[in-house]
Design an enzyme around this catalytic site. Sequence first.
Site, PDB file in Angstrom:
ATOM      1  CB  CYS A 155      -7.499  -6.197   4.641  1.00 25.43           C
ATOM      2  SG  CYS A 155      -8.220  -5.266   3.284  1.00 25.43           S
ATOM      3  CB  CYS A 186      -4.810  -5.162  -3.604  1.00 22.28           C
ATOM      4  SG  CYS A 186      -4.222  -6.062  -2.176  1.00 22.28           S
ATOM      5  CB  CYS A 211      -5.169  -1.146   2.498  1.00 19.81           C
ATOM      6  SG  CYS A 211      -5.777  -2.584   3.367  1.00 19.81           S
TER       7      CYS A 211
HETATM    8 FE1  FES Z   1      -5.595  -5.927  -0.146  1.00 22.85          FE
HETATM    9 FE2  FES Z   1      -6.272  -4.432   2.064  1.00 22.85          FE
HETATM   10  S1  FES Z   1      -6.695  -4.028  -0.049  1.00 22.85           S
HETATM   11  S2  FES Z   1      -5.091  -6.250   1.946  1.00 22.85           S
END
Ligand code: FES
Length: 146
Positions: A102, A33, A58
């Site tokens: 997260c 991500c 994010c």
């Molecule tokens: Fe991976 Fe928020 S999408 S930490």
Amino acid sequence: MYSEKVMECFMNPQNVGEIENADGVGTVGNPKCGDIMKIYLQIEDNIIRDAKFKTFGCGAAIATSAMLTKMIKGKSIEEAMGITNKAVAEALDGLPPVKMHCSCLAEEALKAALWNYAEKNGITIEGLTPPVNHHEEDHTGTAEEN
Ligand code: FES
């Protein structure tokens, strides 16, 4: 989708930056991500005097790192060890379920920084295990959540 506290921490995050000659530095991340979190600690007499972070990721990751650094300042190492990602999420008045992972990044970055501190000083912190980058598994399939 996000609580007011999350938005506040995201729009106006505290403790952003780095600590020069930090006593402990921890980086965790996930190439899938693309989120990377780095936490810097200044520790004196077993107390976390200062904490800063850099998060490339994010909004939930930024909000949780801001909240976590706020929560651990002035705490002993043992107290900081007791702060879970759930506690950070609760302090933010909750995170959407798809964003709970997260908050794990914040807890892991803190533990990695404490591990770094322990290694540098040749001490053992009870309950602390070497950082493993299990976020690779945790984050599987999160691309569509961003
Ligand atoms: Fe991976 Fe928020 S999408 S930490």
